[in-house]
Design a protein around this motif. Sequence first.
Motif, PDB file in Angstrom:
ATOM      1  N   LYS A  14       1.319  -1.295  -0.004  1.00  0.00           N
ATOM      2  CA  LYS A  14       0.014  -0.191   0.330  1.00  0.00           C
ATOM      3  C   LYS A  14       0.489   1.089   0.164  1.00  0.00           C
ATOM      4  O   LYS A  14       2.063   1.142   0.774  1.00  0.00           O
ATOM      5  N   ASN A  15       0.500   1.902  -0.880  1.00  0.00           N
ATOM      6  CA  ASN A  15       1.020   3.340  -1.229  1.00  0.00           C
ATOM      7  C   ASN A  15       0.423   4.749  -1.036  1.00  0.00           C
ATOM      8  O   ASN A  15      -0.151   4.954  -2.146  1.00  0.00           O
ATOM      9  N   ASN A  16       0.426   5.242   0.103  1.00  0.00           N
ATOM     10  CA  ASN A  16      -0.724   6.217   0.388  1.00  0.00           C
ATOM     11  C   ASN A  16      -2.333   5.967   0.182  1.00  0.00           C
ATOM     12  O   ASN A  16      -2.185   4.392   0.837  1.00  0.00           O
ATOM     13  N   ASP A  17      -2.800   5.157  -0.428  1.00  0.00           N
ATOM     14  CA  ASP A  17      -3.938   5.577  -0.923  1.00  0.00           C
ATOM     15  C   ASP A  17      -4.499   4.656  -2.040  1.00  0.00           C
ATOM     16  O   ASP A  17      -5.555   4.211  -2.198  1.00  0.00           O
ATOM     17  N   THR A  18      -3.218   3.763  -2.696  1.00  0.00           N
ATOM     18  CA  THR A  18      -3.195   3.517  -4.127  1.00  0.00           C
ATOM     19  C   THR A  18      -2.012   1.858  -2.920  1.00  0.00           C
ATOM     20  O   THR A  18      -1.841   1.526  -2.658  1.00  0.00           O
ATOM     21  N   GLU A 108       1.236   0.307 -10.273  1.00  0.00           N
ATOM     22  CA  GLU A 108      -0.224   0.999  -9.048  1.00  0.00           C
ATOM     23  C   GLU A 108      -1.212  -0.359 -10.009  1.00  0.00           C
ATOM     24  O   GLU A 108      -1.955  -0.186 -10.813  1.00  0.00           O
TER      25      GLU A 108
END
Length: 109
Positions: A14-18, A108
Amino acid sequence: MKFEKSCGAIIVRKNNDTFETLLIKMVKGHWSFPKGHVENDETEVETALREIKEETNLDVIIDTRFREITTYSPCPGVLKDVIFFIAIAKTNDVVVQETEVESAMWVEL
């Protein structure tokens, strides 16, 4: 017919909200998920963990509830099964194994 078996994983983070998955470009030119041949008496999970560490230097948690088999013939006279698991990245800094992996990128989902 010669039979081969490899194991690896679709690694996510998970990278921030993605959510992202890791793709690696092999020195032979094709893109893949980290995977490699089973050695000696390794389990499928042990092989996947070892290969991920060797090819990317990542530490991961394997989720064995997802187990997918891909079967193909990489060359004449050879039939290969590749077992893929889902893995969650515990670390994020990828260091590729230069003898086998040309580059890596988080993509992503």
